[in-house]
Write a protein that holds these residues in place. Structure first.
Motif, PDB file in Angstrom:
ATOM      1  N   PHE A 241      48.651  34.657  26.035  1.00 57.81           N
ATOM      2  CA  PHE A 241      49.950  35.238  26.431  1.00 57.81           C
ATOM      3  C   PHE A 241      50.165  35.383  27.979  1.00 57.81           C
ATOM      4  N   ARG A 242      49.097  36.417  28.268  1.00 56.80           N
ATOM      5  CA  ARG A 242      49.257  36.741  29.708  1.00 56.80           C
ATOM      6  C   ARG A 242      48.656  35.934  30.662  1.00 56.80           C
ATOM      7  N   ALA A 243      48.175  34.777  30.047  1.00 51.96           N
ATOM      8  CA  ALA A 243      47.767  33.680  31.266  1.00 51.96           C
ATOM      9  C   ALA A 243      49.066  32.898  31.536  1.00 51.96           C
ATOM     10  N   LEU A 244      50.049  32.987  30.618  1.00 54.30           N
ATOM     11  CA  LEU A 244      51.133  31.999  30.980  1.00 54.30           C
ATOM     12  C   LEU A 244      52.656  32.992  31.528  1.00 54.30           C
ATOM     13  N   ILE A 245      52.304  34.121  31.907  1.00 56.00           N
ATOM     14  CA  ILE A 245      53.523  34.936  32.359  1.00 56.00           C
ATOM     15  C   ILE A 245      53.594  34.723  33.838  1.00 56.00           C
ATOM     16  N   PRO A 246      54.623  34.927  34.404  1.00 58.06           N
ATOM     17  CA  PRO A 246      54.487  34.661  35.854  1.00 58.06           C
ATOM     18  C   PRO A 246      53.949  36.114  36.617  1.00 58.06           C
ATOM     19  N   GLN A 247      53.538  35.855  37.758  1.00 53.65           N
ATOM     20  CA  GLN A 247      53.010  37.027  38.626  1.00 53.65           C
ATOM     21  C   GLN A 247      54.218  37.856  38.781  1.00 53.65           C
ATOM     22  N   GLY A 248      54.109  39.178  38.968  1.00 49.33           N
ATOM     23  CA  GLY A 248      54.801  40.192  39.585  1.00 49.33           C
ATOM     24  C   GLY A 248      55.754  40.738  38.182  1.00 49.33           C
ATOM     25  N   LEU A 249      55.444  40.348  36.851  1.00 49.42           N
ATOM     26  CA  LEU A 249      56.220  40.883  35.867  1.00 49.42           C
ATOM     27  C   LEU A 249      54.766  41.683  35.001  1.00 49.42           C
ATOM     28  N   PRO A 251      53.324  42.573  31.341  1.00 46.48           N
ATOM     29  CA  PRO A 251      53.402  42.047  29.921  1.00 46.48           C
ATOM     30  C   PRO A 251      54.608  42.306  29.272  1.00 46.48           C
ATOM     31  N   ALA A 252      54.661  43.638  29.347  1.00 39.57           N
ATOM     32  CA  ALA A 252      55.886  44.055  28.643  1.00 39.57           C
ATOM     33  C   ALA A 252      57.400  43.325  28.973  1.00 39.57           C
ATOM     34  N   GLN A 253      57.484  43.518  30.455  1.00 40.00           N
ATOM     35  CA  GLN A 253      58.810  42.778  30.687  1.00 40.00           C
ATOM     36  C   GLN A 253      58.854  41.347  30.466  1.00 40.00           C
ATOM     37  N   ALA A 254      57.720  40.736  30.619  1.00 43.00           N
ATOM     38  CA  ALA A 254      57.885  39.156  30.048  1.00 43.00           C
ATOM     39  C   ALA A 254      57.899  39.089  28.817  1.00 43.00           C
ATOM     40  N   ALA A 255      57.295  40.067  27.802  1.00 41.82           N
ATOM     41  CA  ALA A 255      57.560  39.782  26.489  1.00 41.82           C
ATOM     42  C   ALA A 255      59.130  39.952  26.013  1.00 41.82           C
ATOM     43  N   LEU A 256      59.871  41.261  26.758  1.00 45.21           N
ATOM     44  CA  LEU A 256      61.073  41.374  26.337  1.00 45.21           C
ATOM     45  C   LEU A 256      61.904  40.267  26.934  1.00 45.21           C
ATOM     46  N   ARG A 257      61.858  39.745  28.023  1.00 48.15           N
ATOM     47  CA  ARG A 257      62.543  38.585  28.750  1.00 48.15           C
ATOM     48  C   ARG A 257      62.348  37.300  27.599  1.00 48.15           C
ATOM     49  N   PHE A 258      61.202  37.172  27.067  1.00 52.10           N
ATOM     50  CA  PHE A 258      61.144  36.116  26.238  1.00 52.10           C
ATOM     51  C   PHE A 258      61.974  36.292  25.132  1.00 52.10           C
ATOM     52  N   LEU A 289      63.604  35.417  32.179  1.00 54.23           N
ATOM     53  CA  LEU A 289      62.185  34.676  32.363  1.00 54.23           C
ATOM     54  C   LEU A 289      62.478  33.196  32.698  1.00 54.23           C
ATOM     55  N   PRO A 290      61.619  32.586  33.405  1.00 52.64           N
ATOM     56  CA  PRO A 290      61.859  31.399  33.665  1.00 52.64           C
ATOM     57  C   PRO A 290      61.841  30.376  32.500  1.00 52.64           C
ATOM     58  N   ALA A 291      62.541  29.283  32.769  1.00 53.61           N
ATOM     59  CA  ALA A 291      62.800  28.307  31.582  1.00 53.61           C
ATOM     60  C   ALA A 291      61.289  27.915  31.333  1.00 53.61           C
ATOM     61  N   GLU A 292      60.611  27.432  32.125  1.00 54.82           N
ATOM     62  CA  GLU A 292      59.135  27.030  31.984  1.00 54.82           C
ATOM     63  C   GLU A 292      58.169  27.916  31.317  1.00 54.82           C
ATOM     64  N   THR A 293      58.548  29.131  31.713  1.00 56.43           N
ATOM     65  CA  THR A 293      57.530  30.030  30.865  1.00 56.43           C
ATOM     66  C   THR A 293      58.168  30.275  29.409  1.00 56.43           C
TER      67      THR A 293
END
Length: 312
Positions: A241-249, A251-258, A289-293
């Protein structure tokens, strides 16, 4: 903070809500917030624009509803409160005859004259079927009396959502949905199309997707339910999961945006044990979260988890 409609209920909620399991909870976590810090967390949530608050009669040994009611005095008209039915400090009672009394006790604890949302709290599966239980007739009566505005269920699996949509007037779901538990994804979108709102629970996978644990973590609290094999698998998937999230976010922010990328989701309620966690969670509502992510995380689930789901 950004806001979304809660289905066709007429309610509007903040994209990030506050899950109140932790309020005053020093039983499940040694580092849980005491009463003073709990009140400060709710105050900071209000200042940040959070308008959705989720609790239950059994949270924090029965203290969560009381603390939330105290903290929200003077703010009731500007917030949406969701509580539950079925679990209590002394045990469980899912009987239809207990429903009205449970609602009345929650009204008193929360110091309000109505509850915006009440959901059946992870009951036996047969209680999701309105054809075999009297619960939903009682819910409708409570709604007609103005004591509640919407009702539904706290669910973990898509079949429960589908059954409630087909057999009840449910307009509220509280659903376990995360980057590592995507089984209800399509059913959640279906619920949104049917005019129901969905509250996402466990979006951070009990802290894993917030980056708090590794394969070497040892648990002595409620998380000790995981076997060593489950801990290792979770650690591996979290690394993916962490390998796929954009830089600057974070992990919690990426998980919630997902989970907020799901069209049926109205709000997500990450647990919050501190003001610092609250600030990190609130920042998740700043952008999408970007659509590609999103697509990459959907692919991760399809390839490594679907068909072999993680245990609670």
């Amino acid at each position: 903070m950004r806001y979304r409609v809660f289905g066709d209920t007429g309610l509007t909620v903040s994209e990030i809500g506050l899950g109140a399991w932790q309020l005053g909870n020093v039983t499940d976590w040694a580092d849980g917030p005491d009463e003073a810090e709990s009140l400060a967390i709710v105050g900071a949530a209000l200042d940040a624009g959070i308008t959705f608050f989720d609790t239950a009669p059994n949270y924090s040994g029965g203290h969560s509803e009381r603390l939330l009611g105290q903290a929200l005095r003077g703010h009731r008209d500007g917030v949406v409160i969701c509580t539950k039915f079925g679990h209590y400090p002394g045990g469980r009672d899912f009987s239809a005859r207990a429903l009205r009394g449970s609602v009345e006790r929650s009204l008193k604890q929360l110091q309000t004259d109505h509850l915006d949302i009440v959901v059946i709290h992870s009951p036996p599966h047969e209680l999701f079927d309105g054809r075999v239980t009297a619960h939903y007739e009682i819910f409708e009566s409570l709604k007609q009396e103005g004591l509640i505005r919407a009702y539904g269920g706290s669910v973990d699996w898509p079949s429960d959502i589908e059954t409630m949509l087909a057999t009840t007037g449910a307009k509220a779901f509280e659903t376990w949905l995360s980057a590592l538990h995507q089984e209800p994804w399509e059913a959640t979108e279906q619920a949104g199309s049917a005019g129901a709102g969905t509250v996402v629970k466990v979006a951070l996978e009990s802290g894993w997707l917030a980056g708090r644990y590794t394969g070497e973590s040892v648990f002595t609290d409620i998380r000790s339910r995981w076997s060593p094999e489950e801990v290792r698998r979770r650690a591996e998937l979290t690394a993916d999961f962490r390998a796929l999230i954009p830089q600057g976010l974070t992990p919690a922010q990426a998980a919630l945006r997902f989970v907020l990328a799901n069209s049926g989701v109205s709000t997500v309620i990450p647990g919050t044990k501190s003001l610092a966690q609250l600030a990190d969670n609130v920042a998740a509502a700043d952008a999408d979260l970007p659509a590609e992510t999103v697509a990459a995380l959907r692919k991760l689930f399809a390839e490594k988890i679907a068909g072999d789901p993680l245990g609670w």
